[in-house]
Design a protein around this motif. Sequence first.
Motif, short mmCIF file in Angstrom:
data_model
loop_
_atom_site.label_atom_id
_atom_site.label_comp_id
_atom_site.label_asym_id
_atom_site.label_seq_id
_atom_site.Cartn_x
_atom_site.Cartn_y
_atom_site.Cartn_z
N PHE A 110 0.86 -1.18 0.00
CA PHE A 110 0.00 0.00 0.00
C PHE A 110 0.91 1.24 0.00
CE2 PHE A 110 -2.46 -3.31 2.13
CZ PHE A 110 -3.68 -3.23 1.49
N GLU A 111 0.34 2.38 -0.32
CA GLU A 111 1.11 3.63 -0.27
C GLU A 111 1.36 4.00 1.19
OE1 GLU A 111 -0.76 6.69 -2.51
OE2 GLU A 111 -0.81 5.55 -4.38
N GLY A 112 2.56 3.70 1.67
CA GLY A 112 2.92 4.03 3.05
C GLY A 112 2.91 2.84 4.00
N MET A 113 2.49 1.67 3.53
CA MET A 113 2.50 0.48 4.39
C MET A 113 2.62 -0.77 3.53
SD MET A 113 -0.21 -0.84 7.33
CE MET A 113 -0.28 0.76 8.09
N THR A 114 3.53 -1.66 3.93
CA THR A 114 3.78 -2.89 3.18
C THR A 114 3.75 -4.09 4.12
OG1 THR A 114 5.13 -1.78 1.51
CG2 THR A 114 5.45 -4.16 1.76
N PHE A 115 3.03 -5.14 3.70
CA PHE A 115 3.01 -6.41 4.42
C PHE A 115 3.89 -7.39 3.63
CE2 PHE A 115 -0.77 -4.21 5.62
CZ PHE A 115 -1.07 -4.60 6.92
N GLU A 116 4.85 -8.00 4.31
CA GLU A 116 5.76 -8.94 3.66
C GLU A 116 5.66 -10.30 4.33
OE1 GLU A 116 10.50 -9.20 2.46
OE2 GLU A 116 9.92 -8.31 4.38
N LYS A 117 5.33 -11.32 3.56
CA LYS A 117 5.22 -12.67 4.08
C LYS A 117 6.59 -13.32 4.16
CE LYS A 117 2.82 -17.07 3.23
NZ LYS A 117 1.88 -17.79 2.32
N ILE A 118 7.00 -13.70 5.37
CA ILE A 118 8.28 -14.38 5.56
C ILE A 118 8.06 -15.90 5.54
CG2 ILE A 118 10.28 -14.63 7.05
CD1 ILE A 118 9.88 -11.83 5.84
N GLY A 119 6.97 -16.33 6.14
CA GLY A 119 6.59 -17.73 6.18
C GLY A 119 5.13 -17.82 6.58
N ASN A 120 4.63 -19.04 6.76
CA ASN A 120 3.22 -19.18 7.13
C ASN A 120 2.91 -18.58 8.49
OD1 ASN A 120 2.54 -20.50 4.75
ND2 ASN A 120 2.93 -22.53 5.59
N ASN A 121 3.94 -18.44 9.36
CA ASN A 121 3.72 -17.95 10.72
C ASN A 121 4.56 -16.72 11.05
OD1 ASN A 121 1.83 -20.06 11.59
ND2 ASN A 121 3.59 -21.42 11.42
#
Length: 464
Positions: free
Chosen positions: A429-440
């Motif tokens: 998103f503009e100003g926020m990012t979610f990054e998946k490292i693993g399932n948990n």
Amino acid sequence: MFLNKANSKTNSENRFQIEDGFFYLTIFMDSIYMLMKKLLFTVLLILPTHLFSQQNTEVFLFDLNTKNGNFTLSNFKNISNNKGYDNQPSFVDDNTILYAGTRNDQTDIVKYNIKYDSILYMNHSEGSEYSPLKIPGQDAVSAIRLDKDGKQALRKYSLSNGESELIIEDIIIGYHVWFDEQILVSSVLEENYLSLYATHLNEMKNHKFQQNIGRSLHKIPNTNRVSFISKISEPWEITSLNPKNGDTKSIVTTIGEAEDMCWMNNGTILMGVDDTLYTYTPDKDADWIKVSNLKAYGITKITRVTISPDGNKLAIVGELIEKTELDPNEKLEPKIENVAWISGQWKGEAFGGQTEENWSAPSGGSMMAAFKLISDGKISFYEIEIIREVENSLILQLKHFDSELKGWESKDDTVDFPLKEITRNKVVFEGMTFEKIGNNEMNVYVDMHNDDGSVKTVKFNYKK
């Protein structure tokens, strides 16, 4: 006896295949084939099973939300997570799944407990077991047993001690479903095809209804019928059967040559094709409707689908896409289902304190979260967050509250973060990012704007 005759094939090459890893053999026939056919079929059955390779399949579990016309998957988990053949799941109840799992170069009956995320191998036979199903009214499971000498039969296994006994021995059953406590409907191995049978156990009588059917047999909810795949002609048809009188009715044609399906509690059919799920509601839908794509979960080649009795869990069998085949930068559609992996209860540390961020599963085209920061044992502030679908895209919106739940923003104002892009491992998103490292595990990056106009990106590391 009820019988529909299918057209027989007399090609010079005849392929006989029983799917799901039982056996696969190609027999080239010559002019004496018709005399030797029964002998060759017998030889085929006694060949040792280790000569035939099995697929590397896994059993996956999802939470399923179908309220208000939705079809939303969340909380993905590989419950078998085992090299080799793991397949044919069925629900004993809302908390227990049975499936055929590979162990020591053979398949045994596995019982999986959803609440405790634990598995138990039920039996220790010399042969391999397939297609385990709870027997109605008994503390037992039925399964296809394939011995090392090639003998194949349907047996009953005790849920308490795993001991088994023969159920039916005069027909060779490949797949089966329980209509009730006394009637078993099955796909029976005959010649070079499967035939549809119903066995009345109280009389031990077998009734044959049709030749050339598929492996998929299911009790249709709230009816006195079961469904099967008729392969007499093309396209194949999902057909219903009353096993008490042999009456059949056509329901709908399959999607191509797909035959892996199940029934939802509301009478809708769910079918898997490659990496996609489709639904069809008889007497309502004109055609199959695409409801979910599993490529984002790395799942392809779907071979089984089944739903828990309460309709809230979905078990799927498929193969994992090799990581080398997945492009982490591939752009995904801006749909709420493609960010469903964010759902869950997350905890981490930031700003010298402890953080919690709890995201709901998608429903109604949105996800909702509650956030709080605890510093020195006291609440610093709260946030209410949502991700929702809007104008063929997504937007993240939030509001802040102090420890007494007094809002930072004015009544109608929100802090908005429009979507930029979704890839396999990131939601930007503009100003926020979610990054998946693993399932948990995931990282959340937030741009913090300072009074001097500079921007500092703060990283939140979360674990479930």
